[in-house]
Design a protein around this motif. Structure first.
Motif, PDB file in Angstrom:
ATOM      1  N   SER A   1      15.803  -0.663   2.553  1.00 24.39           N
ATOM      2  CA  SER A   1      14.889   0.358   3.073  1.00 24.39           C
ATOM      3  C   SER A   1      13.563  -0.271   3.475  1.00 24.39           C
ATOM      4  N   GLU A   2      13.079  -1.202   2.683  1.00 25.66           N
ATOM      5  CA  GLU A   2      11.833  -1.879   3.025  1.00 25.66           C
ATOM      6  C   GLU A   2      12.015  -2.751   4.269  1.00 25.66           C
TER       7      GLU A   2
ATOM      8  N   VAL B   1       5.712   1.259   2.627  1.00 19.50           N
ATOM      9  CA  VAL B   1       5.202   0.449   3.738  1.00 19.50           C
ATOM     10  C   VAL B   1       4.956   1.330   4.949  1.00 19.50           C
TER      11      VAL B   1
ATOM     12  N   GLN C   1      11.989  -0.461   7.244  1.00 26.88           N
ATOM     13  CA  GLN C   1      10.643  -0.005   7.565  1.00 26.88           C
ATOM     14  C   GLN C   1       9.839  -1.080   8.294  1.00 26.88           C
TER      15      GLN C   1
ATOM     16  N   ARG D   1       7.291  -8.205   1.189  1.00 24.59           N
ATOM     17  CA  ARG D   1       5.956  -7.675   0.929  1.00 24.59           C
ATOM     18  C   ARG D   1       4.879  -8.723   1.204  1.00 24.59           C
TER      19      ARG D   1
ATOM     20  N   LYS E   1      13.303   5.779  -1.715  1.00 22.93           N
ATOM     21  CA  LYS E   1      12.980   4.769  -0.701  1.00 22.93           C
ATOM     22  C   LYS E   1      13.848   4.967   0.548  1.00 22.93           C
TER      23      LYS E   1
ATOM     24  N   GLY F   1      12.609  -8.798  -1.810  1.00 25.07           N
ATOM     25  CA  GLY F   1      11.538  -7.816  -1.685  1.00 25.07           C
ATOM     26  C   GLY F   1      10.160  -8.450  -1.759  1.00 25.07           C
TER      27      GLY F   1
ATOM     28  N   ALA G   1      12.461   5.798   4.262  1.00 26.88           N
ATOM     29  CA  ALA G   1      12.753   4.913   5.391  1.00 26.88           C
ATOM     30  C   ALA G   1      13.509   5.614   6.504  1.00 26.88           C
TER      31      ALA G   1
ATOM     32  N   HIS H   1       4.396  -8.772   4.870  1.00 30.76           N
ATOM     33  CA  HIS H   1       3.643  -7.584   5.298  1.00 30.76           C
ATOM     34  C   HIS H   1       2.151  -7.746   4.997  1.00 30.76           C
TER      35      HIS H   1
END
Length: 559
Positions: free
Chosen positions: A292-293, A559, A296, A218, A440, A214, A444, A221
């Motif tokens: 989920s991140e 996100v 996304q 991030r 989350k 994670g 997503a 991103h």
């Protein structure tokens, strides 16, 4: 005849209720008896899904002669580490200081004042693995207690002093440890430790390390979407590449349940093929969150598919009718590790009952006559599925239809097997993780059921795990809530409530989060440190109040 553990609600303690060992749960009665009889305490800590805990129980704790030695020389206490993570943390630190390593089962010898002086993890019934036998350890400790009690007391005092002095992080109030430069340096070090072939970090055994993945997502991103990504010590895309490689290899591996969804706790090998087969709620919550991140960021359908499968598994297998989430499934069934999940080729072919479909399935999931693990087969996809389909000359759509039909048949057949033990206690911290993961997953994918799962679990916590005075309990089973909530329970629940507020728009969740944050500052803070104690100020049955950092976001980072 059952011992005292038969009165406990913990599935792990109940597993030991018929041992010939005169077990106590952690209680004042046991501590008082140790002082009255001047006997050392043996505290043995594990959890219901722990494979090696079961092994040591069968080999030693169920043995009458071994139990007689334990009963004669020690006051024996069994602890479920998931019910009392505070005790586990203190005595795990002690064993790591003694031996340089730790794990479960955790077996620690204490003075009658509960100060540790010796310990280890698994001990075999006879000398093996370069370890003394359990009986040899018992006799040696009993002899030392009789002949050198002052030396033991001195050693225990020094070790406890070390644990107390080590209870800090070298950070003072006002410092900012997470500067941009520090985050870049962390990312660079993680890339150096990355397995660029099979994903993950370091060597076997491999844990999912979801927080690490994670962090990479991030950082990617933020570097590519919110600022100029120039003069970096690495390419920003390297972060995304390693995070995706890790997730994809886990999704393809035997650590993932390709029939029902959900992940096992960790892999014993570097390729993610062979797990210890226990499934834990918190691992699946963390993996759903990071998947989920990833979805996304990339919108790759494979992530959404695994999210849906895992959430379906959690809902069907682990969410109680009242809304709380159960803790785990055991690694073993019928006394055999992984028996519920593995297949012979002959059984698989019989269940699928179609020669061509079985041939395709075996090729995709690496099933062979000789097996890929201990003469049996763990389902995994080491070669990309489309490559295998093409090599066999199948049409892609027809192949995926066939594979789905085969998985359905195998899952139905597997459901007739004897399931691993379900640890059906509910832990506040793990439920909070699953609430956050459900939010989350909803954010997503837009699947409404996931948000409904989260709200139902939060309602369960408020109804079944809240004190009359407004505080919370750590664990609940069969309507009985026990043990005061720890820091991770309350901090995790605050984070989950903030996610619920962000997803639903209800200010009730925000007000709850504020009220619990006040409790955290009142009962867990340290005026001399920016960090928080793991246990509340009024809890007195531990020898060291450990500190842990509390990281609660001001708002969910969608996100």
């Amino acid at each position: 005849m059952a011992n005292r553990l038969a009165q406990e609600t913990s599935p792990y303690l109940q597993q030991h209720a018929h041992n010939p060992v005169d077990w106590y749960p952690w209680c004042q009665e046991a501590l008082d008896r140790a002082k009255a009889e001047n006997k050392p305490i043996l505290i043995s800590i594990g959890y219901s899904a722990c494979h090696w805990c079961h092994v040591m129980e069968r080999e030693s704790f169920e043995n009458v002669d071994t139990a007689n030695i334990m009963n004669r020389h020690f006051i024996n206490i069994k602890v479920d580490r998931e019910e009392r993570p505070d005790l586990d943390a203190v005595y795990m630190d002690a064993v790591q200081a003694i031996s340089g390593s730790g794990g479960w089962p955790l077996n620690v010898f204490l003075t009658p004042e509960a100060l540790p002086f010796y310990g280890g993890t698994y001990f075999p019934p006879v000398r093996a693995y370069n370890r003394s036998s359990w009986r040899e350890v018992l006799h040696a400790i009993a002899k030392a207690w009789q002949e050198k009690p002052q030396e033991i007391l001195s050693q225990a005092t020094n070790l406890t002093s070390h644990l107390q002095n080590a209870n800090s992080f070298g950070v003072v109030a006002g410092q900012a440890p997470f500067t941009e430069d520090a985050l870049l340096a962390m990312a660079q070090q993680l890339l150096k430790a990355a397995d660029t072939t099979w994903g993950g970090f370091g060597q076997a055994p491999k844990f999912p390390q979801t927080k690490t993945i994670g962090f990479l997502l991030r950082q990617y991103h933020f570097l590519t979407k919110q600022k100029e990504a120039s003069n970096l010590p690495f390419a920003a895309t390297d972060l995304l590449q390693q995070a995706e490689l890790s997730l994809q290899k886990m999704m393809a591996g035997g650590i993932y349940d390709h029939l029902a969804g959900g992940f096992a706790r960790y892999s014993t090998d570097a390729r993610w093929l062979a797990p210890h087969f226990e499934k834990m709620l918190y691992d699946n919550a963390l993996l759903v969150g990071v998947l989920s991140e990833a979805y996304q960021l990339t919108r790759k359908p494979a992530y959404a598919q695994v999210i849906h499968q895992t959430m379906r598994f959690v809902q069907q297998e682990w969410q109680s009718p009242e809304g709380g989430f159960y803790s785990a499934y055991d690694a073993d069934s019928e006394g055999v590790e992984g028996k519920f999940y593995t297949w012979s080729k002959a059984e698989l072919e019989t269940v699928i009952d179609d020669a061509e479909a079985a041939r395709l399935f075996c090729a995709v999931y690496d099933v062979s006559e000789e097996g890929n693990w201990e003469e049996t087969n763990i389902l995994w996809t080491p070669v990309p599925v489309e490559e295998v389909i093409a090599s066999l000359g199948w049409d892609s759509a027809a192949a995926h239809t066939s594979l789905a039909q085969s998985r359905s048949k195998l899952l139905s057949h597997r459901q007739q097997r004897i399931k691993p033990l379900l640890d059906d206690k509910k832990l506040l911290s793990w439920n909070a993780m699953m609430i956050e993961a459900s939010c989350k997953a909803w954010a997503a994918t837009g699947e409404a059921d996931y948000l409904a799962m989260a709200e139902k679990a939060a309602a369960f916590i408020e109804q079944y795990m809240r004190h009359e005075d407004g505080g919370y309990f750590h664990n609940e089973k069969n309507g009985l809530a026990q043990n005061p909530a720890f820091l991770d329970d309350l901090a995790g629940y605050v984070s989950a409530l903030l996610w619920l507020q962000a997803c639903t728009g209800s200010h009730d969740y925000l007000h709850q989060a504020g009220r619990i944050t006040d409790i955290i500052f009142r009962d867990f803070s340290d005026a001399d440190s920016p960090f928080f104690f793991f246990t509340p100020v009024w809890q007195k049955d531990i020898i060291v109040r450990k500190k842990k950092p509390m990281m609660v976001p001001l708002r969910p980072a969608i996100v």
